[in-house]
Scaffold this motif. Structure first.
Motif, mmCIF file in Angstrom:
data_model
loop_
_atom_site.group_PDB
_atom_site.id
_atom_site.type_symbol
_atom_site.label_atom_id
_atom_site.label_comp_id
_atom_site.label_asym_id
_atom_site.label_seq_id
_atom_site.Cartn_x
_atom_site.Cartn_y
_atom_site.Cartn_z
ATOM 1 N N LEU A 141 48.266 48.813 37.749
ATOM 2 C CA LEU A 141 48.750 47.427 37.738
ATOM 3 C C LEU A 141 48.763 46.824 39.136
ATOM 4 C CD1 LEU A 141 51.752 47.506 35.222
ATOM 5 C CD2 LEU A 141 49.671 46.112 35.025
ATOM 6 N N ARG A 142 49.209 47.622 40.109
ATOM 7 C CA ARG A 142 49.281 47.085 41.472
ATOM 8 C C ARG A 142 47.899 46.931 42.092
ATOM 9 N NH1 ARG A 142 54.408 50.200 44.043
ATOM 10 N NH2 ARG A 142 55.533 50.394 42.083
ATOM 11 N N SER A 143 46.957 47.807 41.705
ATOM 12 C CA SER A 143 45.580 47.625 42.181
ATOM 13 C C SER A 143 45.011 46.328 41.608
ATOM 14 C CB SER A 143 44.692 48.795 41.750
ATOM 15 O OG SER A 143 45.049 49.965 42.456
ATOM 16 N N LEU A 144 45.306 46.073 40.326
ATOM 17 C CA LEU A 144 44.877 44.810 39.716
ATOM 18 C C LEU A 144 45.486 43.631 40.472
ATOM 19 C CD1 LEU A 144 45.190 45.762 35.934
ATOM 20 C CD2 LEU A 144 43.113 44.821 36.983
ATOM 21 N N ALA A 145 46.769 43.749 40.833
ATOM 22 C CA ALA A 145 47.456 42.664 41.542
ATOM 23 C C ALA A 145 46.827 42.420 42.915
ATOM 24 C CB ALA A 145 48.936 42.986 41.686
ATOM 25 N N ILE A 146 46.514 43.498 43.634
ATOM 26 C CA ILE A 146 45.885 43.353 44.950
ATOM 27 C C ILE A 146 44.525 42.663 44.795
ATOM 28 C CG2 ILE A 146 44.846 44.628 46.880
ATOM 29 C CD1 ILE A 146 47.116 46.723 46.470
ATOM 30 N N GLY A 147 43.810 43.004 43.708
ATOM 31 C CA GLY A 147 42.519 42.372 43.448
ATOM 32 C C GLY A 147 42.640 40.948 42.908
ATOM 33 N N GLY A 148 43.871 40.496 42.691
ATOM 34 C CA GLY A 148 44.082 39.139 42.189
ATOM 35 C C GLY A 148 44.029 39.033 40.677
ATOM 36 N N TYR A 149 44.158 40.162 39.981
ATOM 37 C CA TYR A 149 44.040 40.157 38.518
ATOM 38 C C TYR A 149 45.312 40.598 37.806
ATOM 39 C CZ TYR A 149 39.117 40.450 39.887
ATOM 40 O OH TYR A 149 37.905 40.248 40.462
ATOM 41 N N ALA A 150 46.451 40.488 38.475
ATOM 42 C CA ALA A 150 47.681 40.961 37.824
ATOM 43 C C ALA A 150 47.891 40.222 36.511
ATOM 44 C CB ALA A 150 48.880 40.741 38.736
ATOM 45 N N PRO A 151 48.123 40.944 35.409
ATOM 46 C CA PRO A 151 48.380 40.242 34.163
ATOM 47 C C PRO A 151 49.767 39.602 34.193
ATOM 48 C CG PRO A 151 48.644 42.615 33.863
ATOM 49 C CD PRO A 151 48.165 42.404 35.272
ATOM 50 N N SER A 152 49.897 38.450 33.547
ATOM 51 C CA SER A 152 51.216 37.839 33.421
ATOM 52 C C SER A 152 52.003 38.588 32.355
ATOM 53 C CB SER A 152 51.068 36.367 33.026
ATOM 54 O OG SER A 152 52.333 35.882 32.619
ATOM 55 N N MET A 153 53.276 38.841 32.636
ATOM 56 C CA MET A 153 54.113 39.516 31.655
ATOM 57 C C MET A 153 55.133 38.562 31.042
ATOM 58 S SD MET A 153 52.634 42.283 32.968
ATOM 59 C CE MET A 153 53.251 42.983 34.479
ATOM 60 N N THR A 154 55.202 37.335 31.554
ATOM 61 C CA THR A 154 56.182 36.383 31.014
ATOM 62 C C THR A 154 55.536 35.048 30.657
ATOM 63 O OG1 THR A 154 56.768 35.843 33.284
ATOM 64 C CG2 THR A 154 58.246 37.343 32.102
ATOM 65 N N ILE A 155 55.203 34.234 31.658
ATOM 66 C CA ILE A 155 54.684 32.894 31.348
ATOM 67 C C ILE A 155 53.287 32.995 30.724
ATOM 68 C CG2 ILE A 155 55.989 31.751 33.199
ATOM 69 C CD1 ILE A 155 53.231 31.514 34.667
ATOM 70 N N CYS A 156 52.911 31.966 29.971
ATOM 71 C CA CYS A 156 51.573 31.927 29.382
ATOM 72 C C CYS A 156 50.546 31.835 30.504
ATOM 73 C CB CYS A 156 51.436 30.732 28.440
ATOM 74 S SG CYS A 156 49.740 30.512 27.846
ATOM 75 N N SER A 157 49.577 32.743 30.490
ATOM 76 C CA SER A 157 48.601 32.778 31.576
ATOM 77 C C SER A 157 47.608 31.620 31.494
ATOM 78 C CB SER A 157 47.861 34.117 31.563
ATOM 79 O OG SER A 157 47.244 34.326 30.316
ATOM 80 N N ARG A 158 47.642 30.872 30.406
ATOM 81 C CA ARG A 158 46.711 29.733 30.300
ATOM 82 C C ARG A 158 47.393 28.399 30.590
ATOM 83 N NH1 ARG A 158 42.192 31.125 25.743
ATOM 84 N NH2 ARG A 158 41.508 33.035 26.800
ATOM 85 N N CYS A 159 48.537 28.134 29.918
ATOM 86 C CA CYS A 159 49.172 26.813 30.091
ATOM 87 C C CYS A 159 50.490 26.901 30.874
ATOM 88 C CB CYS A 159 49.407 26.144 28.739
ATOM 89 S SG CYS A 159 50.747 26.915 27.794
ATOM 90 N N GLU A 160 50.859 28.123 31.279
ATOM 91 C CA GLU A 160 52.053 28.353 32.092
ATOM 92 C C GLU A 160 53.365 28.024 31.392
ATOM 93 O OE1 GLU A 160 51.552 26.746 36.038
ATOM 94 O OE2 GLU A 160 49.787 27.994 36.382
ATOM 95 N N LYS A 161 53.318 27.911 30.076
ATOM 96 C CA LYS A 161 54.550 27.713 29.309
ATOM 97 C C LYS A 161 55.446 28.932 29.528
ATOM 98 C CE LYS A 161 55.919 26.886 24.496
ATOM 99 N NZ LYS A 161 55.385 26.793 23.129
ATOM 100 N N PRO A 162 56.747 28.684 29.844
ATOM 101 C CA PRO A 162 57.632 29.824 30.126
ATOM 102 C C PRO A 162 57.731 30.778 28.937
ATOM 103 C CG PRO A 162 58.681 27.739 30.698
ATOM 104 C CD PRO A 162 57.435 27.398 29.949
#
Ligand code: ZN
Length: 243
Positions: A141-162
């Motif tokens: 997960l942290r390697s993904l985050a360093i690469g800029g690909y961390a998955p969102s675990m809360t807000i919608c990753s498309r429309c940012e709805k909480p």
């Protein structure tokens, strides 16, 4: 004669000719580098066993036209050797080493964060305080985050709805709301997403108290998410034994 010195972790080695090896390393200051270790496969090699996968070393290289040549090696810690007696932890170390190589696309491009993550991951595996499988998932997960690909675990990753939201997109940015969800979606338990958030932020108190079914679900989501973000799958990941 141009020499440079760095700290590095050996990621992989390949045979070269009769007695030599090409050693792929992730270094603190120079990013991913490759060097030829001459005579390393002879029994009386001056390098001994210091250039095996998982070795943390202080290394000196001589700049060459095609390959740099390893001229000196001092051992800092041989994590590979410490982990060879435990099959599960050894396969996890292998997956960590392969991931570190795949997330450093360019040679000689400094990748300090990934380097520190790698050393921390191998150290944690040998200390054996946390479930090795969680250590791997935190590393991925942290390697993904360093690469800029961390998955969102809360807000919608498309429309940012909480959020939190019920859906998790394996071919996108993670959590998605009901309106945005694509067809390839998982519906993980909320506790699984909390576990993944804890692994990403290093909240080990929460991660250690998670339940097995959430760990298993997180394993699957992270593996699927990672395989989609890397062009080719990781060879070593399917070999990891999940307890
Ligand atoms: Zn949405």
């Amino acid at each position: 004669m141009t020499l440079y010195r760095d700290e590095a972790v050996v990621l992989r080695t390949q045979k070269l000719g009769e007695a030599d090896r090409i050693v792929t390393m992730l270094s603190r200051e120079h990013g991913r580098i490759r060097g030829v270790a001459k005579g390393v496969r002879r029994t009386m090699s001056k390098f001994g066993a210091r250039l095996e996968p998982g070795s943390h070393i202080d290394v000196q290289l001589h700049v060459g036209k095609t390959f740099d040549t390893v001229t000196q090696v001092e051992a800092i810690m041989n994590y590979g050797e410490l982990l060879t007696e435990d099959y599960q932890r050894w396969t996890i170390a292998s997956a960590i080493l392969e991931t570190a190589e795949r997330f450093t696309a360019q040679e000689y491009e400094p990748a300090l964060q990934e380097y520190l993550l790698l050393v921390g991951g191998l150290k944690a595996l040998t200390e054996n305080i946390h479930d090795p499988s969680l250590i791997l998932d935190a590393f991925l997960l942290r390697s993904l985050a360093i690469g800029g690909y961390a998955p969102s675990m809360t807000i919608c990753s498309r429309c940012e709805k909480p959020g939190p939201h019920r859906y998790f997109s394996l071919v996108g940015g993670g959590s998605v709301c009901a309106e945005c969800r694509p067809s390839a979606c998982a519906t993980p338990a909320p506790e699984t997403l909390s576990l993944m958030a804890a692994l990403l932020t290093g909240d080990w108190a929460s991660a250690d108290s998670s339940e097995n079914r959430n760990r298993r679900e997180a394993n699957g989501l992270i593996a699927a998410y990672l395989q989609w973000h890397l062009e080719r799958g990781l060879r070593s990941l399917p070999l990891v034994e999940r307890v």
